[in-house]
Design a protein around this motif. Structure first.
Motif, PDB file in Angstrom:
ATOM      1  N   LEU A 125      -2.880  14.272  -1.032  1.00 40.16           N
ATOM      2  CA  LEU A 125      -2.789  13.867   0.370  1.00 40.16           C
ATOM      3  C   LEU A 125      -3.854  12.837   0.739  1.00 40.16           C
ATOM      4  CD1 LEU A 125      -1.999  17.329   1.955  1.00 40.16           C
ATOM      5  CD2 LEU A 125      -0.469  15.367   1.821  1.00 40.16           C
ATOM      6  N   ILE A 126      -5.048  13.008   0.223  1.00 42.31           N
ATOM      7  CA  ILE A 126      -6.112  12.042   0.501  1.00 42.31           C
ATOM      8  C   ILE A 126      -5.776  10.695  -0.139  1.00 42.31           C
ATOM      9  CG2 ILE A 126      -8.538  11.492   0.049  1.00 42.31           C
ATOM     10  CD1 ILE A 126      -9.078  14.547   0.498  1.00 42.31           C
ATOM     11  N   ILE A 127      -5.224  10.723  -1.348  1.00 37.29           N
ATOM     12  CA  ILE A 127      -4.809   9.480  -2.001  1.00 37.29           C
ATOM     13  C   ILE A 127      -3.673   8.834  -1.212  1.00 37.29           C
ATOM     14  CG2 ILE A 127      -3.708   8.531  -4.081  1.00 37.29           C
ATOM     15  CD1 ILE A 127      -5.406  10.666  -5.625  1.00 37.29           C
ATOM     16  N   THR A 128      -2.733   9.645  -0.724  1.00 34.65           N
ATOM     17  CA  THR A 128      -1.665   9.131   0.132  1.00 34.65           C
ATOM     18  C   THR A 128      -2.264   8.457   1.360  1.00 34.65           C
ATOM     19  OG1 THR A 128      -0.109  10.836  -0.562  1.00 34.65           O
ATOM     20  CG2 THR A 128       0.352   9.757   1.525  1.00 34.65           C
ATOM     21  N   ALA A 129      -3.254   9.102   1.951  1.00 30.36           N
ATOM     22  CA  ALA A 129      -3.908   8.547   3.137  1.00 30.36           C
ATOM     23  C   ALA A 129      -4.504   7.177   2.838  1.00 30.36           C
ATOM     24  CB  ALA A 129      -4.998   9.501   3.637  1.00 30.36           C
ATOM     25  N   LEU A 130      -5.193   7.057   1.713  1.00 27.88           N
ATOM     26  CA  LEU A 130      -5.800   5.772   1.348  1.00 27.88           C
ATOM     27  C   LEU A 130      -4.741   4.690   1.164  1.00 27.88           C
ATOM     28  CD1 LEU A 130      -8.531   7.007  -1.160  1.00 27.88           C
ATOM     29  CD2 LEU A 130      -8.874   6.188   1.188  1.00 27.88           C
ATOM     30  N   GLY A 131      -3.625   5.055   0.523  1.00 34.38           N
ATOM     31  CA  GLY A 131      -2.546   4.089   0.331  1.00 34.38           C
ATOM     32  C   GLY A 131      -1.919   3.649   1.642  1.00 34.38           C
ATOM     33  N   GLU A 132      -1.686   4.597   2.558  1.00 32.57           N
ATOM     34  CA  GLU A 132      -1.087   4.261   3.855  1.00 32.57           C
ATOM     35  C   GLU A 132      -2.044   3.392   4.685  1.00 32.57           C
ATOM     36  OE1 GLU A 132       2.114   5.151   4.836  1.00 32.57           O
ATOM     37  OE2 GLU A 132       2.262   5.839   2.771  1.00 32.57           O
ATOM     38  N   ILE A 133      -3.318   3.741   4.679  1.00 34.83           N
ATOM     39  CA  ILE A 133      -4.305   2.958   5.431  1.00 34.83           C
ATOM     40  C   ILE A 133      -4.421   1.556   4.832  1.00 34.83           C
ATOM     41  CG2 ILE A 133      -6.772   2.782   5.988  1.00 34.83           C
ATOM     42  CD1 ILE A 133      -6.690   5.912   6.255  1.00 34.83           C
ATOM     43  N   TYR A 134      -4.407   1.461   3.503  1.00 30.12           N
ATOM     44  CA  TYR A 134      -4.440   0.150   2.838  1.00 30.12           C
ATOM     45  C   TYR A 134      -3.261  -0.710   3.299  1.00 30.12           C
ATOM     46  CZ  TYR A 134      -3.858  -3.330  -0.849  1.00 30.12           C
ATOM     47  OH  TYR A 134      -3.683  -4.509  -1.538  1.00 30.12           O
ATOM     48  N   LEU A 135      -2.062  -0.125   3.308  1.00 28.57           N
ATOM     49  CA  LEU A 135      -0.889  -0.900   3.735  1.00 28.57           C
ATOM     50  C   LEU A 135      -0.975  -1.287   5.206  1.00 28.57           C
ATOM     51  CD1 LEU A 135       2.087   0.809   1.892  1.00 28.57           C
ATOM     52  CD2 LEU A 135       1.063  -1.424   1.445  1.00 28.57           C
ATOM     53  N   GLY A 136      -1.482  -0.379   6.041  1.00 32.03           N
ATOM     54  CA  GLY A 136      -1.642  -0.699   7.454  1.00 32.03           C
ATOM     55  C   GLY A 136      -2.590  -1.864   7.668  1.00 32.03           C
ATOM     56  N   ILE A 137      -3.685  -1.867   6.939  1.00 29.79           N
ATOM     57  CA  ILE A 137      -4.657  -2.962   7.059  1.00 29.79           C
ATOM     58  C   ILE A 137      -4.069  -4.243   6.467  1.00 29.79           C
ATOM     59  CG2 ILE A 137      -6.889  -3.794   6.204  1.00 29.79           C
ATOM     60  CD1 ILE A 137      -7.843  -0.823   6.418  1.00 29.79           C
ATOM     61  N   LYS A 138      -3.366  -4.128   5.344  1.00 29.85           N
ATOM     62  CA  LYS A 138      -2.742  -5.306   4.737  1.00 29.85           C
ATOM     63  C   LYS A 138      -1.710  -5.909   5.672  1.00 29.85           C
ATOM     64  CE  LYS A 138      -0.819  -6.893   0.388  1.00 29.85           C
ATOM     65  NZ  LYS A 138      -1.787  -7.938   0.153  1.00 29.85           N
ATOM     66  N   LEU A 139      -0.900  -5.078   6.326  1.00 25.49           N
ATOM     67  CA  LEU A 139       0.083  -5.589   7.294  1.00 25.49           C
ATOM     68  C   LEU A 139      -0.620  -6.270   8.466  1.00 25.49           C
ATOM     69  CD1 LEU A 139       2.873  -2.883   7.609  1.00 25.49           C
ATOM     70  CD2 LEU A 139       3.132  -5.238   6.847  1.00 25.49           C
TER      71      LEU A 139
END
Length: 169
Positions: free
Chosen positions: A150-164
């Motif tokens: 879940l923490i890794i999922t969080a990092l991936g989602e936050i990364y995509l949000g910042i990239k967008l």
């Protein structure tokens, strides 16, 4: 519209991080006494994922992923202890499928490379395979597997949000 999507990625990432931290702080209690909160958060994340699917490529995956999150949350809410072994196996399959699909999606969309999103997807595949092929060991260490995923999922989602956010400025 893009501002809306990037915020959903960030909110979803924060929600996944909160759930993941609960699994580390309260490993046994999170499975037993905090299951209602965790189930509710999974259902909210599932709805957010479905909402985020609107007008996106790969919409089926987002809808399917959202429905799996909602079903996982409902099952955990209704049967927190008696379904633990099944939930661990279902979660392992979900993480494995999610990791494989997101890896292919990141290759297709140009996100694949030396970044947190690619690392998260590779770790999903490894975690999912470990849970599917070693379910008893995974059951014993379930809180830590689930919390880490879940923490890794969080990092991936936050990364995509910042990239967008940076892409559409």
């Amino acid at each position: 519209m893009q501002s809306y999507l990037e915020k959903l990625f960030l909110v979803e990432g924060i929600a996944f991080a909160i759930i993941g931290v609960f699994f580390f702080i309260f490993p046994l209690q999170s499975i037993i006494s905090l299951s209602a909160l965790i189930a509710l958060m999974f259902m909210v994340i599932g709805v957010m994922t479905i909402v985020r699917s609107k007008g996106r490529e790969g919409r089926f995956f987002y809808i399917f992923n959202g429905l799996i999150n909602i079903l996982f949350g409902l099952t955990l809410w209704l049967y927190p202890i008696s379904t633990l072994d099944v939930l661990v196996l279902v979660y392992g399959i979900w993480v494995l499928v999610r990791g494989i699909y997101l890896t292919f999606l990141s290759i297709r969309n140009g996100y694949f490379g030396l970044n947190i999103y690619t690392a998260a997807n590779v770790i999903f595949v490894i975690f999912g395979a470990l849970v599917v092929f070693q379910p008893f060991k995974a059951l014993i260490s379930a809180p830590y597997f689930i919390g880490t995923a879940l923490i890794i999922t969080a990092l991936g989602e936050i990364y995509l949000g910042i990239k967008l956010k940076n892409t559409y400025r």
